[in-house]
Enzyme design. Structure first.
Site, PDB file in Angstrom:
ATOM      1  N   SER A 269       2.118  41.942 -19.995  1.00  0.00           N
ATOM      2  CA  SER A 269       1.293  43.063 -19.540  1.00  0.00           C
ATOM      3  C   SER A 269      -0.039  42.525 -19.048  1.00  0.00           C
ATOM      4  CB  SER A 269       1.076  44.085 -20.668  1.00  0.00           C
ATOM      5  OG  SER A 269       0.205  43.556 -21.661  1.00  0.00           O
ATOM      6  N   CYS A 270      -0.823  43.405 -18.432  1.00  0.00           N
ATOM      7  CA  CYS A 270      -2.154  43.032 -17.934  1.00  0.00           C
ATOM      8  C   CYS A 270      -2.937  44.319 -17.738  1.00  0.00           C
ATOM      9  CB  CYS A 270      -2.033  42.219 -16.643  1.00  0.00           C
ATOM     10  SG  CYS A 270      -1.063  43.037 -15.346  1.00  0.00           S
ATOM     11  N   GLY A 271      -3.727  44.400 -16.679  1.00  0.00           N
ATOM     12  CA  GLY A 271      -4.479  45.618 -16.418  1.00  0.00           C
ATOM     13  C   GLY A 271      -3.643  46.697 -15.776  1.00  0.00           C
TER      14      GLY A 271
ATOM     15  N   TRP B 149      -2.310  48.108 -19.104  1.00  0.00           N
ATOM     16  CA  TRP B 149      -3.493  48.699 -19.727  1.00  0.00           C
ATOM     17  C   TRP B 149      -3.952  49.972 -19.024  1.00  0.00           C
ATOM     18  CZ3 TRP B 149      -4.489  47.807 -24.433  1.00  0.00           C
ATOM     19  CH2 TRP B 149      -5.673  48.259 -24.999  1.00  0.00           C
TER      20      TRP B 149
END
Length: 358
Positions: free
Chosen positions: A303-305, A334
Site C-alpha cells: 500500500s501507499c498513499g 491511505w
C-alpha cells in the site's frame, strides 16, 4: 536441459540460481514468441535499448506509453500549480510517438473521490483500443519524474489485466532519456491510431485488495503488509499531502519507503538488483517465500498513499524474482484507510513504540 546441483550451496545461493534459471526460462519463452533483437526479458528496459529498438526495422510492434502523474505538495509535484501529467505530455517535450495513459481517467470513479482506482474490464478495453494497443504488442512505459508513476501503469496493464505481450518500465524515464541526448518532440502529439477491434481483457481480481480484505487480515495476520510512504508519514509525524487524511499507518504494517529502491527522487533510476534485494530484505520482505512455488496466494500486501508508489515496490519484487501471485496491492491505500473514521490507525512514538492515533 542442464541439471544444477545445489548440495554444496548455501540456501541464499541456491535461491539465487533458481531465480536466474527462472529468468532464463522466461527469456527463452519470449524469444520463441518474439524475434531476435526485439526481446524484453524483464519488466525494466534501458533508454539505450529503447533508442536502438525504435531505430530498428525489426521486431514486433512496440508502443511507447507515457504515464506521468503529479503529487501536489511533495517533491513529485507539478511544474506549475494546476498542471497535470496530460498537460505536460501535450506540450512536450516527450519521447517521439508516445501515447498517454491517464490513470485518473482510466479508472473507477468512487463516491469518496479515491483517485485512480483500477478500472472495470470494459473501461480498460476501451482505453487500450483508443491508445491503439493490441494484446500481443510490446509496451514500454515512462514518466517525467524518473521512476514514480510509470510502475502503476505497468501494474495495471501487465499484472491487473494480464497483457499477454511484454510490458516494461523505462529505467530513468524522461529525465534519463533527455540526459542521454535522445530525440524529443514538442507541440501537440499526433493522435493515437485506434485499433479497429475492441479486445476483451479480464481483470485479475487476486492482484488487488479491497478494504474488506485489509480488515480481515487485521484479524488473521495471514499476510504481511508493507507501506511505501515515507517514514514520517508512516510514523504519523509528517503531514499528509492530501487534506482530510489522518496520520499514521495500518496496524501491523511495515514501512518500506519506495524512495529507497531508486537512485534519486525525483529523477532517478531503479537501484541495481543486488541493492534492491538488500533493501527489501532489510525491511523484512520475505523474498524466499515470494519466490516459492509452495502457494499461489498473496503473502504480502502493498500500500501507499493512493496505490501508486507501492507499485515501485511491486516492480522491484518482480525484478528480483518474486512471483506475481504472491503479492497484492491495496488499491484504495491511505486515500481510503486514512480518510475513513471506522479504520484503526497506529502511530510510532519517539521511542519506537506503536501507539494508537489520537
Amino acid at each position: 536441459f542442464v541439471p544444477v546441483v545445489f548440495n554444496s550451496l548455501s540456501t541464499s545461493a541456491a535461491i539465487g540460481q533458481l531465480v536466474a534459471l527462472r529468468h532464463r526460462f522466461l527469456s527463452d519463452l519470449i524469444c520463441i514468441a518474439f524475434p531476435a533483437g526485439s526481446t524484453m526479458e524483464t519488466a525494466l528496459v534501458s533508454c539505450e535499448w529503447l533508442h536502438q529498438e525504435v531505430n530498428s526495422n525489426a521486431g514486433e510492434p512496440l508502443v511507447i506509453v507515457e504515464c506521468t502523474w503529479y503529487l501536489p505538495n511533495s517533491p513529485f509535484g507539478p511544474p506549475s500549480e494546476s498542471e497535470k501529467g496530460v498537460d505536460s505530455f501535450q506540450k512536450g517535450p516527450r519521447i517521439p510517438g508516445a501515447v498517454f495513459f491517464d490513470i485518473d481517467k482510466v479508472a473507477t470513479i468512487t463516491e469518496d473521490c479515491q483517485p485512480h482506482m483500477l478500472p472495470s474490464e470494459d473501461s480498460f478495453a476501451t482505453a487500450m483500443q483508443s491508445l491503439g494497443i493490441k494484446p500481443m504488442d510490446r509496451i514500454v512505459i515512462y514518466d517525467r519524474l524518473g521512476i514514480f508513476s510509470a510502475p502503476r501503469a505497468w501494474y495495471t496493464i501487465k499484472v491487473a489485466f494480464g497483457h499477454p505481450g511484454p510490458v516494461a518500465v523505462l529505467d530513468g524515464g524522461l529525465p534519463k532519456w533527455t540526459s542521454s541526448g535522445y530525440p524529443l518532440e514538442d507541440g501537440l502529439p499526433v493522435a493515437a491510431t485506434q485499433t479497429s477491434e475492441l479486445f476483451k481483457w479480464e481483470r485479475n481480481v487476486a492482484a488487488s485488495w479491497a478494504i474488506e480484505s485489509v480488515f480481515e487480515n487485521l484479524e488473521t495476520n495471514r499476510v504481511l503488509m508493507f507501506d511505501a510512504r515515507s517514514s514520517g508519514r508512516f510514523a504519523g509525524t509528517a503531514e499528509e499531502p492530501r487534506p482530510g487524511s489522518r496520520k499514521g499507518h495500518i496496524p501491523g504494517g511495515k514501512n518500506m519507503p519506495f524512495t529507497e529502491l531508486v537512485t534519486a527522487c525525483p529523477g532517478g533510476q531503479m537501484q541495481p538488483l543486488e541493492e534492491l534485494e538488500r533493501v527489501l530484505l532489510s525491511r523484512g520482505m520475505p523474498l524466499g517465500e515470494l519466490r516459492s512455488n509452495a502457494a499461489d496466494t498473496a503473502a504480502v500486501m502493498l500500500s501507499c498513499g493512493s496505490g501508486l508508489s507501492a507499485c515501485v515496490i511491486a516492480l522491484a519484487l518482480d525484478l528480483v524474482g518474486a512471483r506475481r501471485e504472491r503479492w497484492a496491492l491495496y488499491d484504495g491505500s491511505w486515500c481510503e484507510w486514512g480518510c475513513r473514521h471506522d479504520t484503526p490507525i497506529m502511530q510510532t512514538s519517539e521511542d519506537g513504540e506503536e501507539v494508537p492515533a489520537p
